[in-house]
Design a protein around this motif. Structure first.
Motif, PDB file in Angstrom:
ATOM      1  N   ARG A 162      -3.087   6.154   1.206  1.00 18.90           N
ATOM      2  CA  ARG A 162      -1.720   6.572   1.532  1.00 18.90           C
ATOM      3  C   ARG A 162      -1.293   7.755   0.670  1.00 18.90           C
ATOM      4  O   ARG A 162      -0.670   8.696   1.160  1.00 18.90           O
ATOM      5  N   ARG A 176      -3.887  10.849   8.908  1.00 19.40           N
ATOM      6  CA  ARG A 176      -3.228   9.607   9.331  1.00 19.40           C
ATOM      7  C   ARG A 176      -4.220   8.661  10.014  1.00 19.40           C
ATOM      8  O   ARG A 176      -4.167   7.445   9.820  1.00 19.40           O
ATOM      9  N   ARG A 182      -5.398   4.963   8.970  1.00 17.84           N
ATOM     10  CA  ARG A 182      -5.427   3.813   9.879  1.00 17.84           C
ATOM     11  C   ARG A 182      -6.784   3.119   9.838  1.00 17.84           C
ATOM     12  O   ARG A 182      -6.876   1.888   9.888  1.00 17.84           O
ATOM     13  N   ARG A 234       0.284  -4.468  12.592  1.00 22.18           N
ATOM     14  CA  ARG A 234       1.173  -4.427  13.755  1.00 22.18           C
ATOM     15  C   ARG A 234       0.534  -5.142  14.935  1.00 22.18           C
ATOM     16  O   ARG A 234       1.190  -5.928  15.635  1.00 22.18           O
ATOM     17  N   GLN A 262       6.180  -2.229   7.600  1.00 19.73           N
ATOM     18  CA  GLN A 262       5.161  -1.268   7.985  1.00 19.73           C
ATOM     19  C   GLN A 262       5.304   0.031   7.195  1.00 19.73           C
ATOM     20  O   GLN A 262       6.420   0.534   6.991  1.00 19.73           O
ATOM     21  N   TYR A 263       4.183   0.549   6.740  1.00 20.89           N
ATOM     22  CA  TYR A 263       4.166   1.864   6.092  1.00 20.89           C
ATOM     23  C   TYR A 263       4.125   2.924   7.179  1.00 20.89           C
ATOM     24  O   TYR A 263       3.231   2.920   8.034  1.00 20.89           O
ATOM     25  N   GLU A 264       5.087   3.846   7.158  1.00 15.76           N
ATOM     26  CA  GLU A 264       5.180   4.892   8.170  1.00 15.76           C
ATOM     27  C   GLU A 264       4.844   6.230   7.527  1.00 15.76           C
ATOM     28  O   GLU A 264       5.665   6.804   6.811  1.00 15.76           O
ATOM     29  N   THR A 274       7.270   9.328   7.769  1.00 15.00           N
ATOM     30  CA  THR A 274       8.494   9.433   6.967  1.00 15.00           C
ATOM     31  C   THR A 274       8.338  10.473   5.864  1.00 15.00           C
ATOM     32  O   THR A 274       9.189  11.360   5.695  1.00 15.00           O
TER      33      THR A 274
END
Length: 460
Positions: free
Chosen positions: A50, A128, A132, A429, A437-439, A442
């Motif tokens: 992350r 990203r 994932r 999810r 949830q980590y977005e 953002t």
């Protein structure tokens, strides 16, 4: 084997073959979903990825800086003395000094800025997808560690129970030896089997400690009061072909590879932009004191437009264009390779899932047959038709069958999570895990249009 011991072993098996770690209570029990939530929040590998994704986000404002002006302020001060002869000598001392402001703005640079921004966006999207995939890897590791602890706990319980059974068997054999019903050989066989059981129990205890250590590493806390887990049958595709189709459309490794291809294609355009003219504007404003002589001032404002046309730069740009094109070809081939790797992973995981189903069925049948055989051997041994070794062997076969079933049940659950990971759908999810949830978008939105500031959005 006494009836009490037989019931004890049967209870272990019918309880799902997976015993809780510690004295479980309904309020404090850990489920596989809650364990995954812990890993999702605190796993170092996932949090590091992350952080890497947030770092990649910063490449976008770096690229956008090409649209923005570059502003430079300057100041200087000095000392100057000069001797001047006009009929006579005179000496003049003064302190030339000044301040200035310069603004440089690129108006057009062969679309290098726009292509750099698009390339940075593609790199962010690839990052990203890599994040994932890391989430999938961590969750699969978490499920595996969880099931390993359950499996090794159950196997250790079986091994300890087997020691109790063999101790009772040895006691009965010695009693029969004392009354002349069996020989010293029967006693030695029972003693040897008990020693082997102790060795197997020690090995099982070692395996459990290793699994507990792995659980602590992945989940972040010690394993306590773990509850049985089920396979993800309801969320799996109905066939291998359907699983392959889902993986080719949704797997993050494939998506990351395609975004990397886009970034490489835009990199070619960025380098090609160096062959085009650059149009820029420059504005300067300055004020000087003691300019050329004492008590002289100079105020100056200047605006200049400039066009730079590259003619020949020794072949450097052309070489880098060709290099970028070769890199683009490499990324396309790597994307094809990733598709094949994902497909192979799906086939392997699906085959493992199918085999565990058959293994469970076969182990259950093996247990039923072994129980029947053990009961028959014990009855025959009472009338002298079977030896002590026959009874010991029958007991070992039943124990092996139960260990096989425990292992197969563990493999069944892990295989279902492996299939979910292979098709690209193993996420908190998708699994409906109760966790914030980590977005990643953002942070991207927070930094994309930042013009100044060294602090990160979280205040560092």
């Amino acid at each position: 084997m006494s009836q009490f011991k037989a019931v004890s072993l049967r209870s272990i098996l019918l309880a799902g073959a997976f015993l809780s770690v510690g004295a479980a209570t309904a309020d404090a029990a850990e489920t596989i979903a809650s364990a995954m939530a812990r890993a999702y929040r605190s796993n170092p590998q996932l949090n590091a990825q992350r952080a890497n994704t947030r770092s990649v986000d910063e490449s976008v404002p770096q690229a956008l800086s090409g649209y923005r002006p570059k502003i430079t302020a300057s100041s200087d001060v000095g000392y100057q003395t000069q001797d001047l002869f006009r009929n006579s000598w005179s000496n003049d001392k003064f302190f030339p000094r000044g301040v200035g402001l310069q603004v440089d703005q690129t108006l057009w640079n062969g679309n290098r800025t726009s292509n750099s921004v698009r390339r940075a966006d593609s790199t962010v999207l690839a990052s990203r997808e890599t994040l994932r995939n890391t989430e999938q890897s961590v969750l699969l590791d978490g499920a595996t560690a969880y099931m390993d602890v359950l499996r090794d706990t159950a196997i250790l319980s079986l091994r300890k129970n087997n020691i109790e059974v063999l101790e009772e068997q040895l006691r009965q054999t010695r009693d029969r030896f004392n009354v002349g019903e069996v020989t010293r050989t029967d006693v030695a066989q029972a003693e040897a089997r008990l020693a082997q059981a102790n060795s197997d129990s020690a090995a099982a205890a070692g395996n459990l400690k290793a699994s507990l250590g792995r659980y602590r590493q992945v989940i972040g806390v010690d394993a306590k009061q773990l509850q049985p887990a089920k396979a993800l049958d309801a969320t799996l595709p109905k066939s291998l072909d359907a699983a392959i189709a889902v993986s080719q459309a949704e797997h993050p490794l494939i998506s990351a590879a395609l975004h990397t291809v886009d970034a490489a294609q835009l990199a070619v355009k960025v380098v090609e932009g160096e062959l085009y003219p650059t149009v820029a504007a420059q504005a300067t404003a300055s004020k000087r004191w003691d300019y050329q002589a004492s008590n002289q001032e100079l105020n100056q404002i200047q605006v200049v437009g400039r066009v730079s046309v590259p003619i020949y730069e020794g072949g450097d740009v052309y070489a880098r264009v060709r290099q970028a094109k070769e890199t683009l070809g490499q990324r396309r081939l790597e994307a094809d390779q990733t598709r094949d790797q994902v497909r192979q992973s799906v086939v392997t995981a699906w085959a493992s899932l199918e085999s565990t189903r058959e293994q469970i069925t076969a182990s259950q049948a093996q247990i039923q047959a072994a129980e029947t055989a053990l009961n028959g051997v014990r009855e025959e041994a009472k009338v002298g038709q079977r030896t002590t070794l026959d009874v010991l062997n029958a007991q070992q076969e039943l124990l092996t069958a139960r260990v096989n079933l425990i292992t197969a049940q563990r493999n069944r659950v892990v295989a279902s999570y492996s299939v979910m990971s292979a098709i690209g759908r193993l996420s908190t999810r998708q699994l409906a895990v109760n966790v914030d949830q980590y977005e990643p978008a953002t942070h991207y939105e927070q930094v994309r249009d930042k013009w100044i500031g060294t602090k990160t959005p979280d205040g560092r």
